[in-house]
Motif scaffolding. Structure first.
Motif, PDB file in Angstrom:
ATOM      1  N   ASN A   1       0.801  -1.231   0.000  1.00 51.24           N
ATOM      2  CA  ASN A   1       0.000   0.000   0.000  1.00 51.24           C
ATOM      3  C   ASN A   1       0.834   1.283   0.000  1.00 51.24           C
ATOM      4  OD1 ASN A   1      -2.651   0.623  -0.276  1.00 51.24           O
ATOM      5  ND2 ASN A   1      -2.992   1.033   1.896  1.00 51.24           N
ATOM      6  N   ALA A   2       2.127   1.158  -0.319  1.00 49.83           N
ATOM      7  CA  ALA A   2       2.984   2.350  -0.287  1.00 49.83           C
ATOM      8  C   ALA A   2       2.705   3.272  -1.472  1.00 49.83           C
ATOM      9  CB  ALA A   2       4.438   1.929  -0.288  1.00 49.83           C
ATOM     10  N   GLY A   3       2.135   2.736  -2.531  1.00 51.55           N
ATOM     11  CA  GLY A   3       1.855   3.562  -3.714  1.00 51.55           C
ATOM     12  C   GLY A   3       2.745   3.185  -4.891  1.00 51.55           C
TER      13      GLY A   3
ATOM     14  N   SER B   1       2.228   0.865  -7.331  1.00 54.04           N
ATOM     15  CA  SER B   1       1.510   0.707  -8.596  1.00 54.04           C
ATOM     16  C   SER B   1       1.090   2.064  -9.154  1.00 54.04           C
ATOM     17  CB  SER B   1       0.284  -0.181  -8.399  1.00 54.04           C
ATOM     18  OG  SER B   1       0.685  -1.422  -7.887  1.00 54.04           O
ATOM     19  N   THR B   2       0.703   2.978  -8.262  1.00 53.14           N
ATOM     20  CA  THR B   2       0.322   4.327  -8.718  1.00 53.14           C
ATOM     21  C   THR B   2       1.536   5.002  -9.337  1.00 53.14           C
ATOM     22  OG1 THR B   2      -1.136   4.363  -6.814  1.00 53.14           O
ATOM     23  CG2 THR B   2      -0.867   6.428  -7.985  1.00 53.14           C
ATOM     24  N   LEU B   3       2.696   4.808  -8.728  1.00 48.57           N
ATOM     25  CA  LEU B   3       3.920   5.405  -9.251  1.00 48.57           C
ATOM     26  C   LEU B   3       4.247   4.823 -10.625  1.00 48.57           C
ATOM     27  CD1 LEU B   3       6.265   7.299  -8.646  1.00 48.57           C
ATOM     28  CD2 LEU B   3       7.451   5.417  -7.547  1.00 48.57           C
TER      29      LEU B   3
ATOM     30  N   SER C   1      -6.809   0.683  -2.223  1.00 51.49           N
ATOM     31  CA  SER C   1      -6.399   1.241  -0.930  1.00 51.49           C
ATOM     32  C   SER C   1      -6.221   0.137   0.112  1.00 51.49           C
ATOM     33  CB  SER C   1      -7.443   2.258  -0.472  1.00 51.49           C
ATOM     34  OG  SER C   1      -8.700   1.624  -0.476  1.00 51.49           O
ATOM     35  N   TRP C   2      -5.985  -1.068  -0.338  1.00 51.59           N
ATOM     36  CA  TRP C   2      -5.752  -2.171   0.602  1.00 51.59           C
ATOM     37  C   TRP C   2      -4.398  -2.828   0.283  1.00 51.59           C
ATOM     38  CZ3 TRP C   2      -9.301  -1.983  -3.319  1.00 51.59           C
ATOM     39  CH2 TRP C   2      -9.113  -2.840  -4.377  1.00 51.59           C
ATOM     40  N   ALA C   3      -3.879  -3.573   1.250  1.00 52.06           N
ATOM     41  CA  ALA C   3      -2.562  -4.190   1.052  1.00 52.06           C
ATOM     42  C   ALA C   3      -2.666  -5.370   0.090  1.00 52.06           C
ATOM     43  CB  ALA C   3      -2.013  -4.661   2.392  1.00 52.06           C
TER      44      ALA C   3
ATOM     45  N   PRO D   1       5.437  -6.876  -5.821  1.00 49.61           N
ATOM     46  CA  PRO D   1       4.480  -6.889  -4.707  1.00 49.61           C
ATOM     47  C   PRO D   1       5.130  -6.454  -3.388  1.00 49.61           C
ATOM     48  CG  PRO D   1       4.310  -8.906  -5.984  1.00 49.61           C
ATOM     49  CD  PRO D   1       5.484  -8.168  -6.523  1.00 49.61           C
ATOM     50  N   GLY D   2       4.316  -5.909  -2.511  1.00 55.83           N
ATOM     51  CA  GLY D   2       4.824  -5.335  -1.256  1.00 55.83           C
ATOM     52  C   GLY D   2       5.472  -6.365  -0.338  1.00 55.83           C
ATOM     53  N   LEU D   3       6.513  -5.896   0.386  1.00 57.50           N
ATOM     54  CA  LEU D   3       7.211  -6.777   1.331  1.00 57.50           C
ATOM     55  C   LEU D   3       6.709  -6.492   2.741  1.00 57.50           C
ATOM     56  CD1 LEU D   3      10.889  -6.423   0.060  1.00 57.50           C
ATOM     57  CD2 LEU D   3       9.247  -8.215  -0.471  1.00 57.50           C
TER      58      LEU D   3
ATOM     59  N   ALA E   1      10.132   9.147  -2.179  1.00 52.01           N
ATOM     60  CA  ALA E   1       9.239   9.449  -1.046  1.00 52.01           C
ATOM     61  C   ALA E   1       7.907   9.882  -1.637  1.00 52.01           C
ATOM     62  CB  ALA E   1       9.850  10.535  -0.192  1.00 52.01           C
ATOM     63  N   THR E   2       6.939   8.978  -1.580  1.00 50.01           N
ATOM     64  CA  THR E   2       5.678   9.259  -2.270  1.00 50.01           C
ATOM     65  C   THR E   2       4.595   9.748  -1.293  1.00 50.01           C
ATOM     66  OG1 THR E   2       4.087   8.366  -3.835  1.00 50.01           O
ATOM     67  CG2 THR E   2       4.908   6.844  -2.189  1.00 50.01           C
ATOM     68  N   LYS E   3       3.483  10.117  -1.843  1.00 56.04           N
ATOM     69  CA  LYS E   3       2.340  10.699  -1.128  1.00 56.04           C
ATOM     70  C   LYS E   3       2.754  12.011  -0.444  1.00 56.04           C
ATOM     71  CE  LYS E   3       0.223   6.168  -0.459  1.00 56.04           C
ATOM     72  NZ  LYS E   3      -0.602   5.296   0.321  1.00 56.04           N
ATOM     73  N   ALA E   4       3.640  12.770  -1.129  1.00 55.57           N
ATOM     74  CA  ALA E   4       4.112  14.037  -0.567  1.00 55.57           C
ATOM     75  C   ALA E   4       3.002  15.089  -0.552  1.00 55.57           C
ATOM     76  CB  ALA E   4       5.302  14.534  -1.370  1.00 55.57           C
ATOM     77  N   ASP E   5       1.884  14.790  -1.220  1.00 53.84           N
ATOM     78  CA  ASP E   5       0.756  15.739  -1.223  1.00 53.84           C
ATOM     79  C   ASP E   5      -0.004  15.729   0.095  1.00 53.84           C
ATOM     80  OD1 ASP E   5      -1.780  13.686  -1.992  1.00 53.84           O
ATOM     81  OD2 ASP E   5       0.202  13.066  -2.617  1.00 53.84           O
ATOM     82  N   LEU E   6       0.183  14.701   0.895  1.00 51.35           N
ATOM     83  CA  LEU E   6      -0.537  14.614   2.170  1.00 51.35           C
ATOM     84  C   LEU E   6       0.028  15.647   3.150  1.00 51.35           C
ATOM     85  CD1 LEU E   6      -0.719  10.733   2.654  1.00 51.35           C
ATOM     86  CD2 LEU E   6      -2.485  12.245   1.789  1.00 51.35           C
TER      87      LEU E   6
ATOM     88  N   SER F   1       4.375  13.148  -5.748  1.00 53.60           N
ATOM     89  CA  SER F   1       2.977  12.830  -5.477  1.00 53.60           C
ATOM     90  C   SER F   1       2.517  12.067  -6.716  1.00 53.60           C
ATOM     91  CB  SER F   1       2.153  14.101  -5.278  1.00 53.60           C
ATOM     92  OG  SER F   1       0.795  13.736  -5.347  1.00 53.60           O
ATOM     93  N   ALA F   2       2.572  10.760  -6.612  1.00 48.05           N
ATOM     94  CA  ALA F   2       2.264   9.931  -7.790  1.00 48.05           C
ATOM     95  C   ALA F   2       0.830  10.127  -8.237  1.00 48.05           C
ATOM     96  CB  ALA F   2       2.536   8.476  -7.460  1.00 48.05           C
ATOM     97  N   ILE F   3      -0.055  10.317  -7.284  1.00 46.93           N
ATOM     98  CA  ILE F   3      -1.483  10.429  -7.608  1.00 46.93           C
ATOM     99  C   ILE F   3      -1.765  11.695  -8.432  1.00 46.93           C
ATOM    100  CG2 ILE F   3      -2.387  11.684  -5.599  1.00 46.93           C
ATOM    101  CD1 ILE F   3      -4.422   9.310  -5.386  1.00 46.93           C
TER     102      ILE F   3
HETATM  103  N1  LIG Z   1      -2.537  10.884  -1.456  1.00 47.07           N
HETATM  104  C1  LIG Z   1      -1.898  10.021  -2.198  1.00 47.07           C
HETATM  105  N2  LIG Z   1      -2.324   8.758  -2.280  1.00 47.07           N
HETATM  106  C2  LIG Z   1      -1.646   7.894  -3.047  1.00 47.07           C
HETATM  107  C3  LIG Z   1      -0.493   8.277  -3.768  1.00 47.07           C
HETATM  108  N3  LIG Z   1      -0.021   7.200  -4.427  1.00 47.07           N
HETATM  109  C4  LIG Z   1      -0.879   6.193  -4.133  1.00 47.07           C
HETATM  110  N4  LIG Z   1      -1.851   6.603  -3.322  1.00 47.07           N
HETATM  111  C5  LIG Z   1      -2.946   5.773  -2.803  1.00 47.07           C
HETATM  112  O1  LIG Z   1      -2.410   4.745  -2.008  1.00 47.07           O
HETATM  113  C6  LIG Z   1      -3.178   3.562  -2.147  1.00 47.07           C
HETATM  114  C7  LIG Z   1      -2.301   2.400  -2.508  1.00 47.07           C
HETATM  115  O2  LIG Z   1      -1.759   2.592  -3.790  1.00 47.07           O
HETATM  116  P1  LIG Z   1      -1.142   1.420  -4.652  1.00 47.07           P
HETATM  117  O3  LIG Z   1      -0.469   2.072  -5.797  1.00 47.07           O
HETATM  118  O4  LIG Z   1      -2.141   0.384  -4.925  1.00 47.07           O
HETATM  119  O5  LIG Z   1      -0.080   0.855  -3.640  1.00 47.07           O
HETATM  120  P2  LIG Z   1       0.880  -0.407  -3.809  1.00 47.07           P
HETATM  121  O6  LIG Z   1       2.168  -0.065  -3.167  1.00 47.07           O
HETATM  122  O7  LIG Z   1       0.942  -0.786  -5.226  1.00 47.07           O
HETATM  123  O8  LIG Z   1       0.122  -1.486  -2.948  1.00 47.07           O
HETATM  124  P3  LIG Z   1       0.274  -3.072  -3.029  1.00 47.07           P
HETATM  125  O9  LIG Z   1       0.167  -3.465  -4.452  1.00 47.07           O
HETATM  126  O10 LIG Z   1      -0.857  -3.554  -2.230  1.00 47.07           O
HETATM  127  O11 LIG Z   1       1.582  -3.406  -2.428  1.00 47.07           O
HETATM  128  C8  LIG Z   1      -4.237   3.850  -3.218  1.00 47.07           C
HETATM  129  O12 LIG Z   1      -5.451   4.144  -2.585  1.00 47.07           O
HETATM  130  C9  LIG Z   1      -3.701   5.085  -3.922  1.00 47.07           C
HETATM  131  O13 LIG Z   1      -4.718   5.902  -4.437  1.00 47.07           O
HETATM  132  C10 LIG Z   1      -0.049   9.643  -3.660  1.00 47.07           C
HETATM  133  O14 LIG Z   1       0.928  10.063  -4.246  1.00 47.07           O
HETATM  134  N5  LIG Z   1      -0.788  10.456  -2.861  1.00 47.07           N
END
Ligand SMILES: Nc1nc2c(ncn2[C@@H]2O[C@H](COP(=O)(O)OP(=O)(O)OP(=O)(O)O)[C@@H](O)[C@H]2O)c(=O)[nH]1
Ligand SMILES: [Mg+2]
Length: 554
Positions: free
Chosen positions: A299-301, A303-305, A318-320, A361-363, A487-492, A534-536
Motif C-alpha cells: 500500500n505504499a503507492g 503501482s500508482t507510481l 487502498s488495501w494491502a 508486490p509489497g514486502l 518518497a511518495t504521497k508528498a501531497d498529504l 505525489s504519484a497520484i
Molecule cells: N494521497 C496520495 N495517495 C496515493 C499516492 N499514491 C498512491 N496513493 C494511494 O495509495 C493507495 C495504494 O496505492 P497502490 O499504488 O495500490 O499501492 P501499492 O504499493 O501498489 O500497494 P500493493 O500493491 O498492495 O503493495 C491507493 O489508494 C492510492 O490511491 C499519492 O501520491 N498520494
C-alpha cells in the motif's frame, strides 16, 4: 401459426398462453427495462462530471486495470523434427519399361532455434505451450524428388532469460556412441533392421533373407547440427541475439534407393528411413526482470507510481497486496518524434530509448522467513538492476520504513548465501565417478546401474538422468545494486518533517555517520537521493527517469 408449431409452443415457451398473455408480459417487461435504463442514464449524466474528476489514470476506479500475465520460470520440451524416409522408385517411361532407380531422399526434420529480443518481459506465452515440436521432414518421392524440409521453430524470449538443460534424448547420438563402444564392429553391416530400412512395397523381409544389405553410414549428422549448442545447454541470454541460436537440430532424412546401386544391387529395392528427432527438456528462467525494481511496503503507492511513469494499467487499491505479481512498465526516453527527453546509452554502446520498471508486490516484516509470499516476492528484487525504495511519507516514520525494508533484503541475502554454500558443499561430498557404487545415495546408484545395464560398455551416460532441481541462478548481491528512495504521497499534509528526516538519514549514510541500512559489507555506496513525489497527481515523477538513467552505468 401451423398446428404443429402451436403444439410445440407451450413446451418451448411455458409463459405463453393462447390469449396472447405471453406477448403482454414480454411487452410489459421491455417497457420496464427501457424506463430503468432511461433513469440510469439521467443519473450518470448528473454525476458524470463528478465521477470523471474523481477517477483518472493515476487515481483509477477499483475495476480500471489490465490484468497482467507474468511467468518467470517454465519448463519446455523441445522436439526437433524427424527426417523423412528415402524413396524406392524406378524410372518408368515409354520405351523404358524397367529403368534405373530414381527414389528421392527424405527431407531433414525442422530445427528449433531461440532468440532473445527486447520488448518481451514474460515467459507466459512459451509456458502455455509446454511441448514445442518442429516439423517432420517429408518423405522422398519418385523422379528423384527430395522430400521437403520440416518446418523450423523460432522461440522468442525476453532478454535476460537463462536456458538450462534438464534432460536430453538424442537417439542418433545414442546409437553413434553405442556403435563406437561395441566390440563387434560389423554388427550393423549386412542386416535388415526394421528401424533402418524401408523395403519395396509388397515385398517381405523373407524376400531379402539371403540378401546382404549395404553398410549403413554411421554418422549422418546434418551439417546444421554442427552449429547446435553443445550439450548440456546452458545459455545466459543477457543481450539481444542478432542471429537465432540453434538448440535442437532436426534429424537427417533417409536415403533414396539410387544411393545403394552397386554391382550386386543394380536395382536396389530398399531405401533408408529418416532418423528420429532429438528431444530436449529445458528450463527457462528470467534472470533479469526489469531495469528498475520498486521495493516497498504494501500500500505504499508503487503501482500508482508505475502508472505515473509509464502507460501501465497496474491495479491500484487502498488495501494491502493489491499487486500479487510483478507489473512491468516501460518508461520511454525517446519516442523518435523530435528531440529525446533524455539521451542515454546502454553498456554495449547501443542507444537506450526506454527502460523497464517492475512494480514488485509489497514486502512485509519477516518476508525473508517466507511470511505471506515473502520469498516469492524477494526473488524478484534480485532480478532488477537498480532498486527504487518507495516509501509512503504518510504512513509513519519513513526512516524506519526504509530500515525495515533493507533488513528484509539483507536477511534474504544472508539466507541465500548460506543456502548456496550448503548446496555447494553437499555437491562436493556427493561427487563420484560414474558407475562407482556409493552406499549413501541408493537411488542415484540404482539410476546409474540402470544406465550401465543399458550401455554396459559405454562407461558414461548418453542420456543422463533428469536433474529435476537445477541450482539457483547466480545473481549480483542485492546490497551491491545501486539504489535510491522515492518518497511518495508528498501531497498529504504534515509529511514535510518526515521527508526532511529521511533526507537527513541518507546524507548521514553518505557522510559515513550512519551505517549502510543493509548492514552488509561491500554495499553500494554511491550518491543517495530521495525524490519527493505525489504519484497520484503526477508531480515530481519526471526526476525519476533522469536519476535512474544516471545509475545504470554505476
Ligand atoms: N494521497 C496520495 N495517495 C496515493 C499516492 N499514491 C498512491 N496513493 C494511494 O495509495 C493507495 C495504494 O496505492 P497502490 O499504488 O495500490 O499501492 P501499492 O504499493 O501498489 O500497494 P500493493 O500493491 O498492495 O503493495 C491507493 O489508494 C492510492 O490511491 C499519492 O501520491 N498520494
Ligand atoms: Mg500495487
Amino acid at each position: 401459426m401451423s398446428r404443429a408449431s402451436s403444439t410445440l409452443v407451450p413446451f418451448l415457451y411455458p409463459g405463453f398462453d393462447c390469449q396472447g398473455a405471453f406477448i403482454k408480459t414480454a411487452v410489459r417487461r421491455a417497457l420496464h427495462l427501457s424506463r430503468l435504463r432511461q433513469h440510469q442514464s439521467t443519473l450518470s449524466t448528473a454525476h458524470g462530471s463528478e465521477q470523471h474528476a474523481a477517477s483518472s489514470h493515476l487515481n483509477p476506479a477499483p475495476d480500471d486495470y489490465a490484468r497482467s500475465v507474468f511467468t518467470d520460470k517454465c519448463q519446455l520440451t523441445l522436439a526437433a523434427g524427424s527426417g523423412g524416409h528415402g524413396c524406392i522408385s524406378f524410372l518408368r517411361e515409354k520405351y523404358i519399361a524397367d529403368g534405373p532407380a530414381n527414389g528421392g531422399d527424405g527431407g531433414s526434420g525442422g530445427n528449433i532455434y531461440i532468440q532473445a529480443v527486447r520488448g518481451d518481459t514474460s515467459l507466459h506465452k512459451l509456458a502455455r505451450r509446454g511441448i514445442i515440436k518442429a516439423g517432420r521432414g517429408k518423405n522422398g518421392q519418385g523422379k528423384a524428388k527430395g522430400g521437403q524440409r520440416g518446418e523450423d521453430v523460432l522461440l522468442h524470449v525476453p532478454v535476460g532469460t537463462v536456458i538450462r538443460e534438464i534432460t536430453r534424448r538424442d537417439p542418433v547420438a545414442e546409437e553413434e556412441e553405442q556403435t563406437r563402444h561395441d566390440a563387434g564392429e560389423g554388427e550393423v553391416r549386412g542386416q535388415w533392421r526394421r528401424d533402418k530400412w524401408i523395403l519395396y512395397p509388397a515385398s517381405t523381409p523373407s524376400d531379402y533373407a539371403m540378401a546382404e544389405f549395404p553398410d549403413l553410414q554411421r554418422s549422418r549428422k546434418g551439417g546444421v547440427a554442427l552449429s547446435q549448442v553443445p550439450a548440456p545447454i546452458n545459455l545466459d541470454l543477457s543481450q539481444p541475439t542478432e542471429t537465432p541460436i540453434l538448440l535442437a537440430a532436426g534429424a537427417v532424412g533417409g536415403l533414396g534407393n539410387p544411393h545403394f546401386v552397386s554391382k550386386t544391387f543394380p536395382k536396389p529395392k530398399f531405401a533408408t528411413k529418416g532418423d528420429p528427432g532429438m528431444t530436449v527438456t529445458v528450463e527457462l528462467e528470467l534472470k533479469l526482470l526489469a531495469d528498475v525494481g520498486f521495493v516497498g511496503l504494501p500500500n505504499a503507492g508503487k503501482s500508482t507510481l508505475l502508472r505515473a511513469l509509464s502507460r501501465s494499467r497496474a491495479r491500484v487499491g487502498s488495501w494491502a497486496f493489491t499487486t500479487l505479481q510483478p507489473n512491468i512498465g516501460t518508461v520511454v526516453l525517446d519516442n523518435h518524434q523530435g528531440r529525446p527527453q533524455l539521451s542515454a546509452s546502454r553498456a554495449t554502446g547501443e542507444p537506450r530509448t526506454y527502460f523497464s520498471v517492475a512494480d514488485i508486490p509489497g514486502l512485509i516484516p519477516d518476508a525473508h522467513k517466507d511470511r505471506g509470499l515473502g520469498l516469492g516476492f524477494l526473488r524478484h528484487v534480485e532480478r532488477a538492476q537498480v532498486l527504487a525504495f518507495v516509501i509512503d511519507l504518510g504512513a509513519g516514520d519513513a526512516v524506519e520504513a526504509l530500515q525495515n525494508l533493507w533488513r528484509e533484503l539483507a536477511a534474504f541475502e544472508t539466507l541465500r548465501n548460506m543456502e548456496t554454500n550448503v548446496r555447494t558443499e553437499s555437491r562436493m561430498v556427493d561427487w563420484k565417478a560414474f558407475g562407482t557404487p556409493v552406499s549413501s545415495s541408493a537411488s542415484a546408484s540404482a539410476q546409474d546401474a540402470a544406465i550401465m545395464a543399458k550401455n554396459p560398455k559405454s562407461g558414461f551416460a548418453i542420456n543422463p538422468p533428469a536433474s529435476q532441481h537445477l541450482p539457483d541462478l547466480f545473481h549480483k548481491p542485492i546490497s551491491s545494486k545501486p539504489w535510491f528512495v522515492v518518497a511518495t504521497k508528498a501531497d498529504l499534509g504534515g509529511t514535510q518533517e518526515n521527508f526532511d528526516r529521511l533526507q537527513g538519514y541518507l546524507q548521514a549514510i553518505m557522510a559515513g555517520d550512519e551505517a549502510h541500512p543493509s548492514g552488509l559489507e561491500n554495499s553500494w555506496l554511491g550518491k543517495l537521493a530521495t525524490i519527493p513525489v505525489s504519484a497520484i497527481r503526477g508531480e515530481g515523477v519526471e526526476r525519476i527517469p533522469e536519476w535512474t538513467v544516471s545509475l545504470f552505468d554505476d
